[in-house]
Design a protein around this motif. Structure first.
Motif, PDB file in Angstrom:
ATOM      1  N   VAL A  20      31.270  52.413  50.729  1.00 18.77           N
ATOM      2  CA  VAL A  20      30.785  53.275  51.800  1.00 18.77           C
ATOM      3  C   VAL A  20      30.047  54.461  51.173  1.00 18.77           C
ATOM      4  O   VAL A  20      30.631  55.243  50.421  1.00 18.77           O
ATOM      5  CB  VAL A  20      31.931  53.763  52.697  1.00 18.77           C
ATOM      6  N   GLY A  52      29.592  58.475  55.859  1.00 17.54           N
ATOM      7  CA  GLY A  52      30.355  58.293  57.086  1.00 17.54           C
ATOM      8  C   GLY A  52      31.620  57.491  56.875  1.00 17.54           C
ATOM      9  O   GLY A  52      32.183  57.430  55.785  1.00 17.54           O
ATOM     10  N   GLY A  53      32.067  56.839  57.935  1.00 19.57           N
ATOM     11  CA  GLY A  53      33.291  56.060  57.874  1.00 19.57           C
ATOM     12  C   GLY A  53      33.293  54.951  58.908  1.00 19.57           C
ATOM     13  O   GLY A  53      32.613  55.042  59.940  1.00 19.57           O
ATOM     14  N   GLU A  59      40.807  51.840  57.627  1.00 18.20           N
ATOM     15  CA  GLU A  59      39.707  52.809  57.708  1.00 18.20           C
ATOM     16  C   GLU A  59      39.155  53.054  56.313  1.00 18.20           C
ATOM     17  O   GLU A  59      39.903  53.161  55.335  1.00 18.20           O
ATOM     18  CB  GLU A  59      40.199  54.124  58.302  1.00 18.20           C
ATOM     19  N   HIS A  60      37.834  53.152  56.239  1.00 19.93           N
ATOM     20  CA  HIS A  60      37.176  53.341  54.950  1.00 19.93           C
ATOM     21  C   HIS A  60      36.095  54.400  55.111  1.00 19.93           C
ATOM     22  O   HIS A  60      35.232  54.298  55.988  1.00 19.93           O
ATOM     23  CB  HIS A  60      36.559  52.031  54.460  1.00 19.93           C
ATOM     24  N   ARG A  61      36.159  55.410  54.225  1.00 16.87           N
ATOM     25  CA  ARG A  61      35.223  56.521  54.306  1.00 16.87           C
ATOM     26  C   ARG A  61      34.371  56.589  53.052  1.00 16.87           C
ATOM     27  O   ARG A  61      34.603  55.865  52.080  1.00 16.87           O
ATOM     28  CB  ARG A  61      35.980  57.832  54.527  1.00 16.87           C
ATOM     29  N   ALA A  62      33.359  57.465  53.103  1.00 15.25           N
ATOM     30  CA  ALA A  62      32.436  57.610  51.980  1.00 15.25           C
ATOM     31  C   ALA A  62      33.220  57.829  50.689  1.00 15.25           C
ATOM     32  O   ALA A  62      34.176  58.606  50.639  1.00 15.25           O
ATOM     33  CB  ALA A  62      31.493  58.785  52.237  1.00 15.25           C
ATOM     34  N   GLU A  67      34.747  55.243  49.203  1.00 18.37           N
ATOM     35  CA  GLU A  67      35.786  54.214  49.146  1.00 18.37           C
ATOM     36  C   GLU A  67      35.149  52.829  49.241  1.00 18.37           C
ATOM     37  O   GLU A  67      34.037  52.666  49.754  1.00 18.37           O
ATOM     38  CB  GLU A  67      36.781  54.391  50.294  1.00 18.37           C
ATOM     39  N   GLU A 112      30.867  59.051  64.540  1.00 19.77           N
ATOM     40  CA  GLU A 112      29.937  58.907  63.417  1.00 19.77           C
ATOM     41  C   GLU A 112      28.503  58.767  63.929  1.00 19.77           C
ATOM     42  O   GLU A 112      28.188  57.855  64.689  1.00 19.77           O
ATOM     43  CB  GLU A 112      30.292  57.684  62.577  1.00 19.77           C
ATOM     44  N   VAL A 152      26.313  55.727  59.467  1.00 22.41           N
ATOM     45  CA  VAL A 152      27.172  55.119  58.455  1.00 22.41           C
ATOM     46  C   VAL A 152      26.282  54.239  57.578  1.00 22.41           C
ATOM     47  O   VAL A 152      25.428  53.510  58.093  1.00 22.41           O
ATOM     48  CB  VAL A 152      28.301  54.264  59.087  1.00 22.41           C
ATOM     49  N   PRO A 185      29.571  63.569  57.956  1.00 24.45           N
ATOM     50  CA  PRO A 185      30.995  63.269  57.753  1.00 24.45           C
ATOM     51  C   PRO A 185      31.195  62.300  56.606  1.00 24.45           C
ATOM     52  O   PRO A 185      30.462  61.333  56.463  1.00 24.45           O
ATOM     53  CB  PRO A 185      31.416  62.641  59.092  1.00 24.45           C
ATOM     54  N   GLY A 186      32.201  62.537  55.767  1.00 20.91           N
ATOM     55  CA  GLY A 186      32.510  61.667  54.643  1.00 20.91           C
ATOM     56  C   GLY A 186      31.959  62.201  53.376  1.00 20.91           C
ATOM     57  O   GLY A 186      32.192  61.672  52.314  1.00 20.91           O
TER      58      GLY A 186
END
Length: 218
Positions: A87, A90-91, A137-140, A142, A160, A163, A217-218
């Protein structure tokens, strides 16, 4: 390229992956990488950066403002290839979907046969019920993996605005691309819309700007 990215993601070398993405997208903008983005029926724009044999690398962009058409079956699908994704911005949520044969089915399984122009979506005799088995859940910064043959759905939270991911795919012999659709949906053809040069540059520019934007975000 594939093996270098695979190894970098595996060891969590986020700076290396982001640096690669910046260089690859800059090459798309300059024309050094002669590729065209594609509007994917699952709701994102795909920039196919690399293809070598059974392996491929793409940059995926989800941006609700682009208003892509919804899929003709459903967002629930499984790949014929193993996915490793990083990522960038974002997420997202990755939902593993359990699919079971049932006397009271909710969906029909469709086989998706893809070519350069699009997808032929063919109904099978398999009738199933489906429910979410797990959500991650996976965010920037990861990564996540998905083995070929696992039904899943990618969900972009409403919070978001953008993404982006780097997606690595490695085809698995004998595996099929499948999708869940309506019980009475007929066979049909979906043509994937290739973006113009101007649109492709805009997509690459959007991702590059988002990577550099600390407010995302992220």
């Amino acid at each position: 390229m594939y093996s270098e990215l695979f190894d970098a993601i595996g060891r969590g070398a986020g700076g290396w992956v982001v640096g690669w993405a910046r260089a690859a997208l800059a090459g798309v903008i300059s024309g050094d990488r002669a590729v065209a983005a594609v509007r994917h029926p699952l709701g994102f724009v795909c920039v196919p950066v690399y293809r070598g044999g059974d392996d491929g690398v793409c940059v995926h962009l989800w941006e609700p403002a682009r208003g892509l058409a919804p899929p003709t079956t459903s967002p629930t699908h499984c790949h014929s290839w193993d996915l490793l994704s990083w990522v960038l911005v974002g997420g997202l949520l990755n939902q593993a979907i359990r699919v079971e044969e049932s006397a009271a089915p909710t969906h029909r399984v469709f086989q998706v046969r893809s070519d350069a122009e699009g997808d032929t979506i063919e109904a099978t005799d398999r009738l199933v019920r489906a429910h979410v088995a797990a959500t991650t859940e996976h965010r920037a910064g990861e990564s996540y993996t998905l083995t070929a043959g696992i039904f899943h759905e990618t969900v972009i939270p409403d919070s978001e605005r953008i993404v982006a991911t780097v997606a690595l795919g490695s085809s698995r012999p004998g595996a099929a691309d499948l999708s869940l659709g309506g019980l009475h949906t007929a066979d049909h053809r979906v043509v994937r819309q290739q973006c113009s040069r101007t649109e492709t540059i805009a997509v690459a520019t959007t991702v590059l700007a988002a990577i550099a934007d600390d407010r995302v975000p992220g």
